[in-house]
Design an enzyme around this catalytic site. Structure first.
Site, short mmCIF file in Angstrom:
data_model
loop_
_atom_site.label_atom_id
_atom_site.label_comp_id
_atom_site.label_asym_id
_atom_site.label_seq_id
_atom_site.Cartn_x
_atom_site.Cartn_y
_atom_site.Cartn_z
N ARG A 211 -30.79 -21.08 29.78
CA ARG A 211 -31.39 -20.52 28.67
C ARG A 211 -32.87 -19.94 28.99
O ARG A 211 -32.99 -18.83 28.58
CB ARG A 211 -31.39 -21.58 27.43
CG ARG A 211 -30.12 -21.77 26.96
CD ARG A 211 -30.43 -22.58 25.58
NE ARG A 211 -28.94 -23.42 25.26
CZ ARG A 211 -29.02 -24.77 25.51
NH1 ARG A 211 -29.97 -25.40 25.73
NH2 ARG A 211 -28.08 -25.53 25.00
N PHE A 227 -19.79 -17.21 22.32
CA PHE A 227 -19.73 -19.10 22.20
C PHE A 227 -21.36 -19.42 21.90
O PHE A 227 -21.69 -20.37 22.48
CB PHE A 227 -19.18 -19.53 23.35
CG PHE A 227 -17.74 -18.89 23.66
CD1 PHE A 227 -16.69 -19.08 22.99
CD2 PHE A 227 -17.88 -18.13 24.66
CE1 PHE A 227 -15.37 -18.74 23.40
CE2 PHE A 227 -16.56 -17.42 25.08
CZ PHE A 227 -15.45 -17.63 24.33
N SER A 250 -16.98 -19.01 16.39
CA SER A 250 -15.86 -19.07 15.60
C SER A 250 -16.20 -20.06 14.32
O SER A 250 -15.44 -20.56 13.51
CB SER A 250 -14.40 -19.60 16.34
OG SER A 250 -14.83 -20.53 16.95
N ASP A 300 -20.50 -18.53 27.36
CA ASP A 300 -20.53 -19.84 27.64
C ASP A 300 -19.33 -20.71 26.78
O ASP A 300 -19.82 -21.20 25.68
CB ASP A 300 -22.20 -20.41 26.97
CG ASP A 300 -22.11 -21.93 27.63
OD1 ASP A 300 -21.57 -22.66 28.53
OD2 ASP A 300 -23.00 -22.47 26.94
N CYS A 340 -17.45 -25.15 32.22
CA CYS A 340 -17.61 -26.39 32.27
C CYS A 340 -16.32 -27.23 32.35
O CYS A 340 -16.21 -28.32 32.16
CB CYS A 340 -18.31 -26.93 31.08
SG CYS A 340 -17.59 -26.57 29.44
N1 SAH Z 1 -23.61 -21.82 24.33
C1 SAH Z 1 -24.05 -22.91 23.33
C2 SAH Z 1 -22.85 -24.01 23.71
C3 SAH Z 1 -21.30 -23.44 23.56
S1 SAH Z 1 -20.00 -24.67 23.23
C4 SAH Z 1 -25.26 -23.49 23.52
O1 SAH Z 1 -26.29 -22.98 24.28
O2 SAH Z 1 -25.51 -24.44 22.56
C5 SAH Z 1 -19.04 -23.68 22.79
C6 SAH Z 1 -18.91 -22.90 21.42
O3 SAH Z 1 -17.77 -22.11 21.56
C7 SAH Z 1 -18.60 -23.97 20.29
O4 SAH Z 1 -19.95 -23.39 19.36
C8 SAH Z 1 -17.52 -23.46 19.56
O5 SAH Z 1 -17.39 -23.42 18.26
C9 SAH Z 1 -17.05 -21.98 20.14
N2 SAH Z 1 -15.83 -21.61 20.47
C10 SAH Z 1 -14.79 -22.10 20.74
N3 SAH Z 1 -13.58 -21.55 20.86
C11 SAH Z 1 -14.19 -20.31 20.46
C12 SAH Z 1 -13.29 -18.81 20.25
N4 SAH Z 1 -12.10 -18.73 20.67
N5 SAH Z 1 -14.00 -17.86 19.77
C13 SAH Z 1 -15.50 -18.10 19.26
N6 SAH Z 1 -16.15 -19.31 19.37
C14 SAH Z 1 -15.55 -20.25 19.88
#
Ligand code: SAH
Length: 397
Positions: A211, A227, A250, A300, A340
């Site tokens: 970040r 995400f 989402s 991510d 991950c």
């Molecule tokens: N980048 C974030 C962590 C991501 S965790 C950080 O730095 O804190 C993954 C995220 O993806 C979650 O918030 C989950 O709600 C979202 N997610 C999972 N599948 C998804 C999809 N198909 N479309 C949009 N968001 C999604």
């Protein structure tokens, strides 16, 4: 003590100090053991290899506590291991100023099945193996003693507990949570951490360094953060002077958290931030159809491949989002892309991203290899952990 006898030749990975004994390696258990009990692990001809926690329900039948055959596995053992883990972070110069910090990272700290994160003066603990479950009291007491925290909150609600025959368990196991929301400061940005209802232990600490790099690269750029969860990358990009930041997730609650986080940082220009609740796969296509372009894109996603068995389907999902990522970049733009998934190693991930770049017709090169922050070490002998890997890729002008 009961003895777990291995099949012939199955001691090899243990001799390299990989801490797991899979079901296929076990010849028999001599004596009785309940889930979580400590057993002696021995070769088929009786050579001692160390002591482990027995987990009859799991495909990972035993996890090593110690490779010393005569180690005493008791309360004092866990207090010592916990104190050592906490001390490793306390003396690491990159971590000295962090108010959000992983204190224990499972196998990599010699404590399989134990995760502990510190958020300000609260520690969140997650126990995911039968052995860790058995020693809960010692682990919690060790955390209290080593950190002087006001509360330890348990978030043992991970799916993987099911594979160990354990149900979910959550709640305070020491002290009380403060009334007001917990906050940490990460790279100068204040972030709320919901330890009760947030993902995992409440916050994805492993991305802290990445970040920060995003913030450093974001100056003057239009940013797309896919995400976004509670906006960690988005807020760092704003702090770094991004021209605009569109963030997609989402989850409504995650986006609510992101908006609260932005409101907690009046130094950031909120007018440059836009939040979109959508499925990223759909949203990327829609952005493409609308002719949108960005200078910096962060991908991510959650883990698409929990194990090697899911690697093929997951590879297609990674390919898909990375292909769209490349297609949405302006010339000279940067894609910061992560996985991950335990089932996908760095080499395969790089192949997938390279394939996406070539299908998108871009000329791309790796600017940075990205990994988890220093408080998430990966044990040398644990190649397939669910560790974070990432690439920052820049396309040609
Ligand atoms: N980048 C974030 C962590 C991501 S965790 C950080 O730095 O804190 C993954 C995220 O993806 C979650 O918030 C989950 O709600 C979202 N997610 C999972 N599948 C998804 C999809 N198909 N479309 C949009 N968001 C999604």
């Amino acid at each position: 003590m009961s003895q777990l006898v291995l099949n012939p030749g199955k001691e090899r990975s243990l001799l390299r100090r990989h801490p797991w004994v899979f079901a296929g390696s076990v010849a028999r258990l001599e004596g009785r053991a309940r889930p979580g009990d400590t057993v002696d692990v021995v070769t088929d001809d009786g050579r001692p290899l160390g002591r482990a926690a027995w987990s009859p329900e799991s495909q990972i039948r035993a996890r090593m506590w110690s490779f010393a055959p005569d180690a005493v596995i008791d309360h004092a053992f866990f207090k010592r291991r916990v104190a050592e883990s906490v001390a490793r972070r306390a003396t690491h110069p990159l971590l000295a100023a962090e108010s959000g910090l992983r204190l224990i990272h499972g196998e990599s700290d010699g404590l399989p099945g134990v995760i502990a994160d510190r958020f300000d003066d609260v520690v969140v603990v997650q126990l995911t193996s039968a052995g860790a479950e058995k020693w809960r009291d010692a682990i919690v007491a060790g955390l209290v003693q080593a950190t002087g925290c006001r509360a330890v909150y348990e978030r043992s609600d991970s799916d993987v507990r099911g594979m160990e025959g354990l149900g979910p368990k959550t709640g305070c196991v020491f002290g009380d949570l403060p009334e007001e929301a917990l906050t940490i400061v990460e790279n100068g940005v204040r972030m709320e951490v919901d330890v009760v209802a947030g993902h995992k232990t409440g916050f994805y600490l492993d991305q802290r360094d990445n970040r920060r790099l995003t913030g450093l690269l974001a100056g003057g750029r239009s940013v797309l953060n896919c995400f976004c969860y509670t906006g960690g990358f988005s807020l760092q990009a704003l702090a770094g002077g991004a021209a605009s930041v569109l963030s997609i997730d989402s989850s409504g609650p995650a986006l609510d958290g992101a908006r609260r986080n932005l409101a907690m940082n009046p130094q950031l220009d909120a007018a440059r931030a836009e939040w979109l609740q959508a499925d990223v796969f759909d949203a990327l296509r829609a952005l493409r159809n609308d002719g949108r372009r960005f200078d910096l894109i962060v991908l991510d996603p959650p883990k698409f491949a929990p194990s090697a068995a899911h690697a093929e389907r997951a590879s297609r999902a990674y390919k898909d989002i990375n292909l769209f990522g490349f297609r949405l970049l302006n010339p000279g733009g940067i894609l910061m892309t992560y996985s991950c998934s335990g089932g996908i190693g760095l080499e395969l991930f790089q192949k997938i991203v390279a394939g996406a770049g070539s299908d998108a017709g871009v000329d791309a090169r790796i600017l940075h290899r990205l990994s988890a922050a220093a408080d998430h070490p990966v044990g040398l002998a644990v190649p397939e952990g669910e560790y974070l890997k990432g690439l920052a890729v820049q396309i040609g002008h």
